[in-house]
Design an enzyme around this catalytic site. Structure first.
Site, mmCIF file in Angstrom:
data_model
loop_
_atom_site.group_PDB
_atom_site.id
_atom_site.type_symbol
_atom_site.label_atom_id
_atom_site.label_comp_id
_atom_site.label_asym_id
_atom_site.label_seq_id
_atom_site.Cartn_x
_atom_site.Cartn_y
_atom_site.Cartn_z
ATOM 1 N N GLN A 298 0.890 -1.297 0.024
ATOM 2 C CA GLN A 298 0.083 -0.238 -0.075
ATOM 3 C C GLN A 298 0.930 1.213 -0.038
ATOM 4 O OE1 GLN A 298 -2.130 0.135 3.600
ATOM 5 N NE2 GLN A 298 -0.403 -0.139 4.705
ATOM 6 N N GLY A 299 0.291 2.358 0.104
ATOM 7 C CA GLY A 299 1.010 3.655 0.128
ATOM 8 C C GLY A 299 2.249 4.088 -0.996
ATOM 9 N N ILE A 300 2.933 4.740 -0.431
ATOM 10 C CA ILE A 300 4.372 4.883 -1.296
ATOM 11 C C ILE A 300 4.856 3.836 -1.892
ATOM 12 C CG2 ILE A 300 6.530 6.028 -1.129
ATOM 13 C CD1 ILE A 300 5.699 7.698 1.110
ATOM 14 N N ASN B 184 11.594 0.393 0.911
ATOM 15 C CA ASN B 184 10.699 1.124 1.218
ATOM 16 C C ASN B 184 10.016 0.972 2.540
ATOM 17 O OD1 ASN B 184 8.815 3.767 0.524
ATOM 18 N ND2 ASN B 184 7.354 1.966 0.939
ATOM 19 N N ASP C 294 8.895 -10.882 5.229
ATOM 20 C CA ASP C 294 9.243 -10.099 6.330
ATOM 21 C C ASP C 294 10.662 -9.868 6.344
ATOM 22 O OD1 ASP C 294 10.070 -9.390 9.071
ATOM 23 O OD2 ASP C 294 9.276 -10.861 9.974
ATOM 24 N N TYR D 22 12.185 6.100 16.212
ATOM 25 C CA TYR D 22 12.227 6.116 14.788
ATOM 26 C C TYR D 22 13.139 7.139 14.304
ATOM 27 C CZ TYR D 22 9.820 7.159 10.268
ATOM 28 O OH TYR D 22 9.558 7.183 9.061
ATOM 29 N N PRO E 175 11.141 11.348 2.324
ATOM 30 C CA PRO E 175 9.780 11.894 2.345
ATOM 31 C C PRO E 175 9.413 12.893 3.551
ATOM 32 C CG PRO E 175 9.648 9.598 1.943
ATOM 33 C CD PRO E 175 11.174 9.810 2.514
ATOM 34 N N ASP F 60 6.070 -7.315 0.963
ATOM 35 C CA ASP F 60 5.496 -6.723 2.185
ATOM 36 C C ASP F 60 4.998 -8.244 3.008
ATOM 37 O OD1 ASP F 60 3.853 -3.971 2.402
ATOM 38 O OD2 ASP F 60 3.318 -5.520 3.720
ATOM 39 N N VAL G 88 3.357 12.851 3.796
ATOM 40 C CA VAL G 88 2.736 12.202 2.466
ATOM 41 C C VAL G 88 1.231 11.457 2.906
ATOM 42 C CG1 VAL G 88 2.737 10.358 0.670
ATOM 43 C CG2 VAL G 88 4.893 11.797 1.381
#
Length: 267
Positions: free
Chosen positions: A21-23, A96, A69, A162, A192, A42, A195
């Site tokens: 999903q997403g970016i 990503n 994973d 993070y 980024p 993913d 977003v």
């Protein structure tokens, strides 16, 4: 707005992590639209459906979705082996995959600390290690692109783990860029900003509770109002940079961490 689609990645094999999903899904779709064969990885089973949709919408390329994973060396090795057997090696890796949690220091558990570092930093290392070995075997050079963040520039409150993980990605990027240059493998990071995504919906709610009495959406709107270019980013904004860095036009760029954030950070 996305760049006009071409066939500049025809015959190239591209691995994208965090692609359900997403970016990540947006990046995978853009590579497929430009003729690439894309392996979408993913940990969510939704990646298989995402890959089917990408392949259907962009028949000029191809897409395969595999549950993986990125913190598992065995999972990563199997994924790269699939790319080797199917397409003769990996030409581009886009690291990503990423996770975040938001918590005051006294409430931040060791499990949360380790999970964020495991996915964001160790996962990037494992995938880069396996992909670089493939690139070296097939001898065509390659591109490794790592997702960093604005928090690789400046840590933010309630997310020390993070920030540490993303600063680590930049250090990893620079070190690998020096080591792999002799193999014609460039290594760069993309950073980024805000977003629109499920992650940023979570960020808005979690930071909003901790930073004040914000209703959902209010904190995000406040932050976006302070972006010099006046809007949040899109998947295509990020994909435009990633595809450029993966292209022949970027062959002389390596070891860089490039912001794509509308001017939130200017360093």
């Amino acid at each position: 707005m996305a760049l006009t689609h071409s066939r500049r990645f025809e015959g190239k094999s591209v691995v994208v992590t965090g692609a359900a999903q997403g970016i990540g899904r947006g990046i995978a779709a853009r590579f497929a639209a430009e003729g690439a064969d894309v392996l979408m990885l993913d940990r969510s089973e939704a990646v298989e459906e995402a890959a089917e949709k990408v392949a259907t919408r962009h028949p000029g390329g191809s897409a395969i979705g595999v549950r993986t994973d990125v913190t598992s060396a065995d999972d990563v090795a199997r994924a790269v082996d699939l790319a080797d057997r199917t397409w003769g090696g990996v030409d581009v890796l886009v690291n990503n995959a990423g996770v975040i949690s938001i918590s005051p220091l006294e409430d931040l558990s060791l499990d949360d600390w380790q999970r964020v570092l495991a996915v964001n930093t160790t996962g990037t290392f494992l995938c880069a290690q396996a992909a670089a070995a493939s690139m070296r075997r097939h001898g065509r050079g390659g591109r490794i692109l790592n997702a960093a963040s604005g928090q690789a520039r400046q840590g933010f409150i309630y997310t020390p783990h993070y920030a540490a993980s993303k600063f680590g990605v930049v250090g990893l990027t620079q070190s690998l860029a020096k080591e792999l240059a002799k193999d014609r493998i460039t290594v760069n990071a993309y950073c980024p900003g805000i977003v629109a995504s499920d992650m940023w919906d979570y960020n808005d709610r979690a930071w909003g509770r901790l930073l004040g009495d914000y209703e959902p959406g209010e904190l995000m709107a406040e932050w976006v109002a302070n972006i010099p270019l006046g809007r949040a980013g899109t998947d295509d904004d990020v994909a435009d940079l990633v595809l450029f860095l993966a292209s022949e036009e970027a062959a002389y760029i390596t070891g860089q961490a490039i912001n794509v954030d509308g001017g939130m950070f200017m360093n």
